[in-house]
Design a protein around this motif. Structure first.
Motif, PDB file in Angstrom:
ATOM      1  N   ILE A 243      45.624  13.975  18.578  1.00  0.00           N
ATOM      2  CA  ILE A 243      45.093  15.341  18.628  1.00  0.00           C
ATOM      3  C   ILE A 243      45.209  15.930  20.023  1.00  0.00           C
ATOM      4  O   ILE A 243      45.617  17.078  20.208  1.00  0.00           O
ATOM      5  N   ARG A 244      44.876  15.112  21.011  1.00  0.00           N
ATOM      6  CA  ARG A 244      44.917  15.615  22.388  1.00  0.00           C
ATOM      7  C   ARG A 244      44.918  14.440  23.345  1.00  0.00           C
ATOM      8  O   ARG A 244      44.436  13.359  23.023  1.00  0.00           O
ATOM      9  N   ARG A 245      45.445  14.680  24.531  1.00  0.00           N
ATOM     10  CA  ARG A 245      45.509  13.642  25.559  1.00  0.00           C
ATOM     11  C   ARG A 245      45.008  14.231  26.874  1.00  0.00           C
ATOM     12  O   ARG A 245      45.292  15.374  27.202  1.00  0.00           O
ATOM     13  N   GLU A 246      44.245  13.443  27.618  1.00  0.00           N
ATOM     14  CA  GLU A 246      43.744  13.873  28.917  1.00  0.00           C
ATOM     15  C   GLU A 246      43.848  12.722  29.909  1.00  0.00           C
ATOM     16  O   GLU A 246      43.695  11.558  29.544  1.00  0.00           O
ATOM     17  N   SER A 247      44.072  13.050  31.161  1.00  0.00           N
ATOM     18  CA  SER A 247      44.064  12.047  32.215  1.00  0.00           C
ATOM     19  C   SER A 247      43.079  12.466  33.291  1.00  0.00           C
ATOM     20  O   SER A 247      42.796  13.654  33.466  1.00  0.00           O
ATOM     21  N   GLY A 248      42.549  11.491  33.994  1.00  0.00           N
ATOM     22  CA  GLY A 248      41.584  11.781  35.041  1.00  0.00           C
ATOM     23  C   GLY A 248      40.557  10.688  35.152  1.00  0.00           C
ATOM     24  O   GLY A 248      40.740   9.574  34.647  1.00  0.00           O
ATOM     25  N   GLU A 249      39.448  11.007  35.808  1.00  0.00           N
ATOM     26  CA  GLU A 249      38.428   9.987  36.034  1.00  0.00           C
ATOM     27  C   GLU A 249      37.559   9.784  34.800  1.00  0.00           C
ATOM     28  O   GLU A 249      37.096  10.738  34.173  1.00  0.00           O
ATOM     29  N   LEU A 250      37.346   8.516  34.467  1.00  0.00           N
ATOM     30  CA  LEU A 250      36.445   8.112  33.396  1.00  0.00           C
ATOM     31  C   LEU A 250      35.223   7.467  34.024  1.00  0.00           C
ATOM     32  O   LEU A 250      35.347   6.640  34.928  1.00  0.00           O
ATOM     33  N   GLN A 251      34.052   7.838  33.560  1.00  0.00           N
ATOM     34  CA  GLN A 251      32.815   7.187  33.968  1.00  0.00           C
ATOM     35  C   GLN A 251      32.212   6.527  32.734  1.00  0.00           C
ATOM     36  O   GLN A 251      32.075   7.169  31.692  1.00  0.00           O
ATOM     37  N   LEU A 252      31.872   5.260  32.851  1.00  0.00           N
ATOM     38  CA  LEU A 252      31.316   4.516  31.730  1.00  0.00           C
ATOM     39  C   LEU A 252      29.806   4.415  31.897  1.00  0.00           C
ATOM     40  O   LEU A 252      29.298   4.077  32.975  1.00  0.00           O
ATOM     41  N   THR A 253      29.081   4.730  30.838  1.00  0.00           N
ATOM     42  CA  THR A 253      27.630   4.682  30.851  1.00  0.00           C
ATOM     43  C   THR A 253      27.154   3.649  29.834  1.00  0.00           C
ATOM     44  O   THR A 253      27.946   3.120  29.049  1.00  0.00           O
ATOM     45  N   LYS A 254      25.886   3.383  29.804  1.00  0.00           N
ATOM     46  CA  LYS A 254      25.354   2.395  28.860  1.00  0.00           C
ATOM     47  C   LYS A 254      25.433   2.897  27.420  1.00  0.00           C
ATOM     48  O   LYS A 254      25.296   2.122  26.477  1.00  0.00           O
ATOM     49  N   GLU A 255      25.680   4.214  27.259  1.00  0.00           N
ATOM     50  CA  GLU A 255      25.784   4.784  25.910  1.00  0.00           C
ATOM     51  C   GLU A 255      27.212   5.062  25.489  1.00  0.00           C
ATOM     52  O   GLU A 255      27.494   5.213  24.307  1.00  0.00           O
ATOM     53  N   GLY A 256      28.139   5.176  26.468  1.00  0.00           N
ATOM     54  CA  GLY A 256      29.499   5.526  26.094  1.00  0.00           C
ATOM     55  C   GLY A 256      30.324   5.983  27.270  1.00  0.00           C
ATOM     56  O   GLY A 256      30.323   5.357  28.329  1.00  0.00           O
TER      57      GLY A 256
END
Length: 437
Positions: A243-256
């Motif tokens: 559907i869509r693609r994105e690049s960049g910074e990912l931050q991981l949290t305890k929920e997702g």
């Protein structure tokens, strides 16, 4: 606020031209003329102060526009009208507008910020210009009713315990959305005044916000990780259709998952979840890794680092927490020794971990609510308005900003649309027959 400034300056310019003094049409003369007739524009604000939401933008720095503003960075129901708005007020026009108000800017990788890098600078120059133009501002106002009359609009208002009514030749709706929880009346619907006049709107979804994922057993251990990634969005019923693609910074949290790359997908995700569809996000933690040379890379690294266990072998390749999640998904342990005497088995083991890191899938089960969203996806159908943002079915009614079904990506695009649409609506509302907005 920009609509009010544009309307007041347009009214002052028209009076100067009517006096045959076009040669005297300058910034100073506009201010002087506007101050003589400060009844042209009335700004009604539901909060105790106008423009409070600006202070929260860009983590308080206010990324107010972008070098590359074009319709591809927006979601809407009418590309033609969106193109007309943006083409009439490009990035340079926004920069010139704020410089005319006294604010200089700086650019960082295409993102523009006020030179002092404080959102309060943007808000203060807007407030100061409204004051200089003599625009009247009424705060803490609730619109009880709005009716179209033959030549204008009748508005019934409530301010604290006082109820009264006013008449306006033209009305500009700039009521925004519930995103960010900035409405003084938390139960108020920003679309209600438009609906009183018979306008239609799309469903509303939170956008530019974090996502909640099903696999909490991973995210409890991944919380706090930041990584540069590529994200791909799919629906579970059709994994072959990206559907869509994105690049960049990912931050991981305890929920997702969170971060700018996730924010860019969140509006699409919220919409599909509302349609009762299962949403899958694929995370590539190694976006620069050549997948077609994976086996070759594995053999070279095995020859370079013989006798290591899996945790030590991937030291310097993956974040330790990400590695542990990938090993867990593959049914492996970090202490597992890579077989030294069976090259084929060793290569398969290494490749399986890398492939998991490049195609780490997660199911998104929800997004943060509207209070935590930066913007709202949806609003009044843009197709109900013409290229000057005047309503096709209610002449004299204009709209601008987030109340319209236009939402942009992170990067100053939403504020740019606010300035562009506000300027267009304000200018043309005042150009129409009549004198009061």
């Amino acid at each position: 606020m920009v609509a009010a400034i544009a309307a007041a300056e347009e009214a002052a310019g028209r009076r100067i031209q009517a006096q045959g003094k076009e040669s005297e049409l300058s910034a100073g003369s506009l201010l002087q003329e506007a101050q003589k007739n400060n009844g042209d524009v009335l700004l009604l604000e539901s909060n105790d102060r106008a423009g409070k939401k600006i202070l929260a933008t860009g983590n308080g720095k206010c990324n107010f526009t972008h070098r590359d503003v074009n319709p591809s960075h927006y979601h809407t129901d009418d590309r033609h009208i969106l193109e007309a708005v943006l083409s009439g007020y490009p990035t340079k026009a926004v920069l010139d507008f704020f410089e005319r108000l006294g604010m200089l800017s700086r650019e960082k990788n295409g993102y523009f910020y006020p030179l002092p890098e404080t959102a309060s600078t943007v808000l203060n120059v807007l407030r100061l210009r409204l004051s200089e133009l003599g625009c009247e501002i009424s705060c803490g106002v609730y619109i009880e009713q709005i009716e179209k009359s033959e030549n204008g609009f009748l508005l019934r208002l409530k301010e604290k315990e006082r109820s009264y009514q006013i008449y306006a030749d033209r009305v500009i709706l700039a009521t925004g959305s519930r995103a960010g929880d900035f409405l003084q009346n938390k139960k108020e619907d920003p679309l209600r005044p438009a609906r009183l006049l018979g306008l239609q709107s799309t469903p509303l979804y939170p956008s530019l916000t974090k996502c909640i994922c099903r696999e909490d057993h991973y995210y409890r251990q991944l919380a706090g990780v930041r990584a540069q990634v590529v994200l791909k969005l799919f629906c579970a019923e059709n994994r072959s259709e990206e559907i869509r693609r994105e690049s960049g910074e990912l931050q991981l949290t305890k929920e997702g998952i969170s971060g700018i790359a996730v924010f860019q997908l969140s509006g699409e995700i919220a919409q599909r979840l509302a349609e009762k569809r299962r949403v899958i996000v694929e995370i590539n933690f190694l976006p620069d890794f050549p997948e077609d040379k994976l086996e070759e890379w594995s053999k070279k690294r095995l020859a370079l680092l013989p006798g290591r266990n899996l945790e030590d072998f991937f030291l310097g390749v993956l974040h330790k927490k990400v590695l542990q999640a990938c090993l867990q998904a593959e049914g492996l342990r970090g202490t597992t020794q890579i077989p030294a005497s069976a090259e084929k088995d060793a290569v398969m083991m290494v490749c399986s971990v890398i492939m998991r890191a490049m195609h780490f899938t997660t199911e998104v089960t929800g997004v943060s609510d509207m209070r935590q969203a930066q913007v709202c996806r949806g609003g009044l159908y843009l197709s109900q308005f013409d290229e000057k943002l005047e309503c096709r079915t209610v002449p004299g009614l204009f709209a601008c900003g987030e109340v319209l079904n236009v939402d942009g990506e992170c990067g100053g695009y939403n504020l740019h649309f606010a300035w562009a649409s506000g300027h267009l609506a304000g200018k043309w509302a005042m150009r129409r027959t009549g004198s009061k907005v």
